[in-house]
Scaffold this active site. Structure first.
Site, short mmCIF file in Angstrom:
data_model
loop_
_atom_site.label_atom_id
_atom_site.label_comp_id
_atom_site.label_asym_id
_atom_site.label_seq_id
_atom_site.Cartn_x
_atom_site.Cartn_y
_atom_site.Cartn_z
N GLY A 243 0.68 -1.25 0.15
CA GLY A 243 -0.18 -0.11 -0.46
C GLY A 243 0.93 1.16 -0.12
O GLY A 243 0.34 2.49 -0.81
N GLU A 244 2.04 1.31 0.32
CA GLU A 244 2.88 2.39 -0.06
C GLU A 244 3.15 3.05 -0.88
O GLU A 244 3.61 2.16 -1.65
CB GLU A 244 3.71 1.94 1.58
CG GLU A 244 3.84 1.55 3.16
CD GLU A 244 4.97 1.13 3.55
OE1 GLU A 244 5.83 2.04 3.20
OE2 GLU A 244 4.96 1.19 4.93
N SER A 245 3.16 3.99 -1.13
CA SER A 245 3.49 4.90 -2.71
C SER A 245 5.52 4.23 -3.39
O SER A 245 4.96 3.50 -4.00
CB SER A 245 3.54 6.38 -2.63
OG SER A 245 4.37 7.08 -1.61
#
Length: 1423
Positions: free
Chosen positions: A619-621
């Site tokens: 989920g982290e960019s």
């Protein structure tokens, strides 16, 4: 859709057509003429055509009529050379009518009928002139048929006849000349009619669909014939979408619109004779009918076929027909195979998850056909279908209805009935690290589904049971067909090897692939353990895999990436987090992971779907950026056709992810349009725009099919997405080949290990709940199959569990089972079936039963208690060994079982053994009222029960015990000992317990005798039990009787065959010596009889001292037993008479035993005398053995033998000496006489001086001392009898002294001995009986003394000596002689002779005991 029936119908039509004989030319002319007349007749009835024909003003006829008239003129002129006539000439008028839009439906219908007749009568065949052109014209005309619709009925008739003619064209022998284009046209036309028929009558609908099926069968039945032809009819290896336009459905167009015929100017192959190209088009078209599923959302509760199941069912039926007839030939043509592998199977998966049981059933039929023909090309597709569709529906997951579950279960069972399906399932999936354990899932499903949730059984329970039975029977039938045991591969790898690269050298040869899959299965088990560790803690999981050598000791990115890529079951969330990590190692693993994918010639969106299907995108960019960068780099390296650099790939990949979120996120209200997407991606391809068509295709692909960012964890959601399917097809390119198994049982061991436990549990539960006979029989079949497999693969514990389960259903182990239960047992089908099954297993597979013997014996004991066993069960096992019966044999056994009563009495009868108990029982019968007579129903029930027990063949179990394997035999014996129970001290066992113990003991003895070659295996258990019985019994009983005589019987039987066990067997007889006195007394006579038989039959085998000690001890006990002494003495006489069986090992024992019989007053005096004779006669053996010492090997051995013989002689004379004091005169005197004989008659034995001295002290002097003491104890009347014995004993001393004088004189103790002899004589001279001396002794002693002194004088022993030295031998002698008989000195040494001797001795100074003198035995003298 009864596809097989339709197929038979088609074959019948074709066969009938082939059987037609072509009519002669004249007949053909008549036929064509009649058809012309029929068409003209119908045309005349039409107003338009009829008016023109009848008009007098205008004689110009219509061209259609003119052509028929011209044809009529010529047909009869062709009759003699009809085969040379171009068929176009007589077909064209009819075809013109069909194509004309001026004719009405009736006229067109008649023309079609005429063409059909010509085709059906086989007027046209492959040899007909210009037949290809004729058929082409027919197809063109019929497919473009036009007519005026006057009424619905006429229209339907014409449509039916169109179908009829087109089908006849395909079935005609000349149809091989049709080209691909025409065949496609035929199919299109027929399908158009099928579509039109949906709004017309039921008859037209059925006929049109039937015709479509016939066409498909006719076309695809030709496919196998194309395999051997030139490859010109096959397609090049390229995607099927490249070359052809598919046949399109006319469902949304106007009826007058033509269906596309599939021609393409770019591909001239459509004009070739029909073959693979048209089949590809048709099959693609059929698959496209199923594509409606793609636009319908599928969910657990959705019904994607709710709009109508008619179209997919129709399409599936056609596809099934094609596959049935095309068969394995589909695999020879890449385009057809590609359609099946991708499009068809994807749709089958979708429809398989539908809510329609009918569709599911059809889909399952198709997949079964595909498995049968093409399983080697559909490995992962079949895995996906079985796992995702069948297993999940059968498990009632995702809201499947009961009907769907039944269909899925039936389909699974159909698969299982395929000969090698299960083996291939296990080899290809359970033993493949990249596949799921499908067989294990199937086995668990069937086992769980067989368990009934609520009674009674449901159809699903019995279906699952059938599936289990099919699996078990399949394995059981393969037993012995090249069977192999468990995999020999080590469970621990010695060093790291990239397991994802392992391949078998030859997947077709079992010698190669069987060990390979064993290795892979073991590796997979270890890998799954590592997966569990990884899913809990990734770091520890990798360390664990390193410990198993599944990863190198020093982790490298490539190995970790391949583990993530190719290992099933890893948590995709954890993989995503690891790959998105920022540390250097995680980044390296990420890039290696991306390189494991093959993106060549793949669209970007497809590649992205496949990539993201293997893990969950973090989920982290920043993590997303790293992951997408790695993907873009790998994709650009492999597919750089459009994209100019990896930055373009990165930007476009990001754009696709954003588009996917925009299109499929419900929170986004305003969706991105195609133009927006294209505009957003301008100038990203190295400063240039990407092709608009390329971007448009990407947009629609993402919009229509979502890229799931949360991939399915092993298909748990039950929703098959396009992304998942793309991943599967991509994986299929890299998977290992499909293993095809032969009929061998190569992997059955491993599969049975998985299946056995759940199967037994499931079958047992079903058997418990089942009521129907066929279900019960299925369960029994399953039990027997498990038993066979357990025995074949040495699964002893499984077999024991099976026996335990079955025994519960026999009802024999129920506490309340008694004689009354016979009535119920006879009618209890379940109990009878279980009982017969138990004993069938015990007979067939007894070698492999271990702990299960206890349950089997419990069942046998229950039957024994109510008298249902064979009468001679225990003895049958040893009948062949039984000697002929004799009177003495009657003591061996006693009846242990009273005959069973014909019906169970009101109260269970107590059975008894022994004479007194039976006598009491008879008396009680007189006092009781007679038992009620059994009814016919009771007699019938008992007869049924007896018949069932007879069918069990229980006696064979024990009769054949000699063939049992050692372990099983030992367990059987232990089970018998346990079943018999430990005897209680003091005969406190109940009567029932004693009967059980007696029965078990009989079986134990029978088994022991039956296994004489393996006696040591059993002996410890048998002996310990008999010992417990003997030592715990204090009163006579049947049990101890059986134990004692059974032990004797074992010894009798085994001694002749087991010489090495003689001592062990005879040692066991010491138990008889430990019997309680009351028990021993009760059976002493019988025991002695048995010992006598044992000795007479096996005396030569008894060689050891210990063995003889046991035998002689048993005989010695009988010496004082009134009934047993006779047999005991007879046995001892047999041993000792003539030294027949005397040996150094038993000599002393026999001597002592004979002494006991001699001393015993139980028998008469004669037997005591005979006992003494046996003792005396045994001296001959001693002499013989002494001579044999010279032959002994070695001086030490000879000395040892001599010492032993002298010891025996000493023991003998000591034993005789004891009898010499017997109170019976005859016995006493005979003993003294024989003692003298034994002391003087041993010339062959050299007795040393020391032994003579010992003999005088312990035997002769002791006897002379005891007789006077004995005389004091006798009554006055017995005095005269003791006097004779004393005379004999004094004579004995004198004779023995003279006999041994030469040896004794050399001893330093001679003087002491001589003084003792003189002392005895002096004592006997002075002895008085009741104040009076014995005249006989008084006369005898001086005479004996005189003779002794004369011998000593002659021998030079007694001579005068020098008095200077003190008391000399000479002086001591005469000192004692003076006290006995003073006159003897002068008689021996007159005065002159004495003086002369003294002078000579003084001069010579010689010793009085000259060594030079020779002793001469004196003459026999009497008083």
């Amino acid at each position: 859709m009864s596809s097989l029936n339709q197929l038979n119908e088609v074959n019948g039509l074709v066969d009938r057509a082939n059987c037609l004989v072509k009519p002669p030319g004249g007949a053909l002319a008549c036929m064509v003429n009649s058809e012309i007349g029929a068409v003209l007749a119908v045309m005349r009835r039409n107003v338009r055509w009829g008016v023109q024909y009848a008009s007098d003003d205008e004689q110009i006829e219509h061209s259609l009529i003119m052509s028929f008239k011209e044809l009529r003129k010529n047909i009869f002129s062709w009759q003699n050379h009809w085969h040379t006539i171009d068929p176009v000439l007589y077909l064209q008028p009819f075809l013109d009518i069909i194509k004309s839009d001026e004719t009405g439906a009736p006229i067109t219908g008649v023309a079609l009928s005429s063409v059909y007749k010509i085709l059906n009568l086989q007027i046209l065949d492959s040899e007909t002139v210009n037949v290809d052109n004729a058929l082409h014209l027919i197809v063109d005309a019929v497919t473009s048929c036009r007519f005026e619709v006057t009424d619905p009925a006429s229209e339907e008739v014409v449509l039916m006849k169109i179908l009829q003619v087109l089908l006849a064209c395909m079935k005609n022998k000349a149809s091989i000349s049709l080209n691909n284009h025409h065949v496609c046209s035929i199919v299109n036309t027929c399908f158009r009619i099928v579509h039109q028929a949906s709004s017309k009558s039921e008859l037209l609908q059925r006929i049109s669909r039937h015709t479509m099926h016939e066409l498909v069968r006719c076309i695809f039945s030709h496919l196998p014939d194309l395999d051997d032809k030139k490859p010109s009819h096959t397609l090049q290896d390229k995607q099927y979408a490249d070359g052809y336009t598919s046949v399109e459905s006319d469902s949304k167009k106007d009826d007058s619109t033509h269906v596309k015929d599939g021609t393409s100017s770019a591909d001239s192959s459509m004009m070739d004779p029909y073959g693979v190209p048209c089949m590809v088009e048709i099959f693609h078209f059929l698959c496209s009918l199923l594509n409606v599923m793609e636009n319908i959302e599928v969910g657990p509760r959705s019904n994607p076929i709710a709009y109508h199941e008619d179209v997919p069912l129709f399409a599936l039926g056609l596809i099934n027909s094609a596959i049935e007839l095309g068969g394995a030939s589909f695999g020879n043509h890449p385009k057809l195979l590609a359609l099946i592998q991708d499009e068809l199977f994807y749709n089958l998966m979708q429809f398989g998850l539908s809510m329609s049981p009918l569709i599911l059933s059809t889909v399952c039929s198709i997949v079964l056909n595909l498995y049968h023909h093409l399983r080697t090309k559909l490995k992962l597709q079949l895995e996906a279908f079985i796992s995702t569709v069948l297993l999940r529906i059968a498990e009632s997951k995702h809201g499947a209805s009961y009907q769907q579950q039944e269909v899925a279960m039936e389909a699974l069972i159909d698969f299982c009935r395929q000969p090698m399906f299960v083996t291939e399932l296990y080899a290809n999936y359970d033993c493949d690290i990249s596949c799921s354990n499908v067989f294990e899932g199937l086995a668990n499903l069937l086992s769980r589904s067989a368990f009934p949730v609520n009674s009674p059984l449901s159809a699903m329970n019995t279906l699952a049971l059938d599936g289990l039975i099919v699996l078990l029977h399949g394995m059981a039938e393969r037993v012995g067909h090249d069977s192999s045991g468990p995999g020999e591969a080590s469970l621990e790898l010695q060093e790291f090897k990239p397991f994802w690269t392992l391949r078998c050298h030859d997947y077709d040869e079992p010698l190669h692939w069987v060990p390979f899959v064993h290795n892979m299965k073991n590796l997979k088990r270890m890998l799954m353990t590592g997966v569990d560790h990884f899913n809990r803690d990734p770091k520890k999981g990798l360390e664990f895999l390193q410990g198993l050598h599944l990863l190198p000791d020093k982790l490298d990115p490539r190995s970790v990436a391949c583990v993530f890529r190719y290992t099933m079951g890893l948590d995709k969330n954890l993989i995503g987090d690891f790959l998105g990590g920022h540390d250097e190692f995680s980044v390296l693993v990420l890039h290696e992971f991306a390189r494991t994918f093959d993106f060549q010639d793949m669209n970007l969106d497809t590649a992205l779907r496949i990539f993201l299907e293997t893990f969950r995108l973090p989920g982290e960019s920043q993590k997303i950026q790293r992951v997408v960068e790695a993907f873009a780099e790998s994709y650009f390296e492999q597919s750089s056709d459009i994209l100019v650099n990896k930055d373009a790939a990165l930007l476009l990949s990001y754009s696709l992810i954003l588009l996917n979120t925009d299109q499929h996120n419900s929170q986004v209200k305003k969706k991105m349009s195609e133009e927006d997407f294209i505009r957003n991606n301008r100038n990203i391809n190295g400063g240039n725009d990407l092709p608009r068509d390329f971007l448009s295709e990407l947009y629609h692909s993402i919009s229509e099919n979502e890229i799931r960012m949360v991939p399915d964890q092993g298909g748990a959601s039950g929703i098959l997405t396009r992304s998942h399917w793309l991943g599967l097809t991509h994986k299929a390119k890299q998977t290992s080949p499909y293993i095809v198994s032969d009929s061998g049982s190569h992997l059955d061991y491993d599969m049975f290990a998985i299946l056995s436990g759940p199967a037994i549990a499931a079958i047992s539960v079903v058997f418990d709940h089942a009521e129907q006979d066929y279900v019960l029989q299925s369960c029994i079949d399953g039990y027997l199959a498990i038993a066979k497999l357990s025995a074949s693969y040495n699964f002893g514990e499984v077999l024991d569990d099976l026996v335990v389960s079955l025994c519960k259903f026999t009802t024999l182990l129920h506490p309340s089972f008694n004689e009354r239960s016979i009535l119920y047992f006879g009618d209890d089908i379940k109990a009878k079936m279980a009982t017969i099954a138990v004993f069938t297993i015990a007979n067939r597979y007894s070698d492999h039963i271990r702990s299960g013997w206890r349950n089997i014996l419990d069942c046998i004991l229950s039957l024994q208690k109510i008298g249902l066993l064979p009468a001679r069960l225990a003895s049958d096992a040893t009948d062949e060994l039984e000697p002929p019966s004799s009177d003495n044999d009657q003591v061996k056994t006693s009846a242990a079982h009273s005959p069973p009563s014909q019906v169970p009495p009101a109260t269970p009868a107590r059975k008894s053994s022994g004479i007194m108990s039976r006598f009491s029982l008879l008396l009680s019968y007189d006092s009781e009222e007679p038992a009620p007579q059994p009814s016919e129903e009771q007699l019938a029930a008992r007869q049924r029960t007896l018949q069932a027990i007879q069918n069990c063949h229980i006696d064979t179990i024990f009769a054949e015990s000699k063939f049992l394997q050692a372990d099983s035999l030992l367990q059987l014996v232990r089970a018998l000992v346990m079943a018999a129970g430990r005897p209680l001290k003091g005969n406190n066992n109940s009567l029932e317990d004693e009967e059980t113990a007696v029965f078990c003991l009989e079986l134990l003895i029978a088994i022991t005798l039956n296994n004489r070659d393996r006696i040591m295996l059993l002996w410890q258990n048998v002996y310990e039990y008999i010992a417990n019985v003997v030592q715990s019994t204090v009163m006579p009983s049947t049990l101890v009787e059986k134990a004692v005589f059974g032990l004797l019987r074992i010894c009798q039987r085994l001694l002749p065959y087991k010489e090495n066990l003689t001592d062990e067997l005879l040692k066991s007889l010491q138990l008889v010596l430990k019997l309680d006195a009351r028990v021993a007394d009760a059976y002493c006579e019988q025991i002695t009889q048995e010992v006598m038989h044992l000795v007479k039959g096996n005396a030569m085998q008894i060689r050891s001292h210990m063995g003889w000690r046991t035998i002689i001890s048993l005989l010695s006990i009988t010496a004082r037993h009134p009934e047993a002494s006779e047999a005991g003495f007879e046995t001892l006489s047999y041993i000792m008479s003539d030294g027949a069986h005397l040996s150094p090992a038993n000599y002393v024992l026999c001597s002592n035993a004979a002494r006991q019989f001699a001393e015993s007053r139980v028998g008469n005096v004669e037997r005591s005398v005979r006992s003494l004779d046996l003792m005396s006669g045994s001296v001959i053996c001693l002499v013989t053995w002494f001579y044999q010492t010279k032959e002994a090997a070695g001086e030490e051995a000879a000395i040892k033998m001599s010492e032993d013989i002298l010891e025996m002689w000493m023991r003998l004379v000591q034993a005789l000496r004891k009898v010499c004091t017997d109170h019976r005169e005859e016995v006493r005197n005979h003993a003294i006489t024989l003692l003298q004989r034994c002391l003087t008659g041993v010339d062959g034995i050299r007795i040393p001086t020391d032994l003579w001295l010992q003999c005088f002290d312990l035997v002769i002097f002791t006897l002379l001392d005891e007789l006077p003491e004995m005389s004091n104890q006798l009554s006055p009347k017995d005095y005269r009898f003791i006097e004779g014995s004393m005379i004999l004993s004094i004579k004995l001393m004198s004779k023995v002294f003279l006999q041994s004088l030469r040896d004794l004189s050399r001893s330093t103790s001679f003087c002491q001995l001589w003084l003792k002899v003189l002392g005895c004589m002096e004592r006997y001279m002075n002895m008085r009986f009741r104040g009076r001396r014995s005249e006989k002794i008084h006369e005898l002693v001086p005479e004996l003394l005189k003779n002794t002194l004369l011998v000593m004088k002659t021998s030079g022993i007694l001579v005068p000596s020098d008095p200077v030295g003190g008391d000399s031998f000479w002086e001591l002698t005469w000192l004692h002689v003076q006290k006995i008989a003073p006159s003897v000195q002068l008689e021996v040494f007159p005065g002159e002779e004495l003086e002369k001797l003294q002078e000579n001795r003084a001069k010579s100074g010689c010793s009085p005991l000259s060594e030079g003198n020779v002793l001469v035995p004196p003459n026999e003298t009497t008083a």
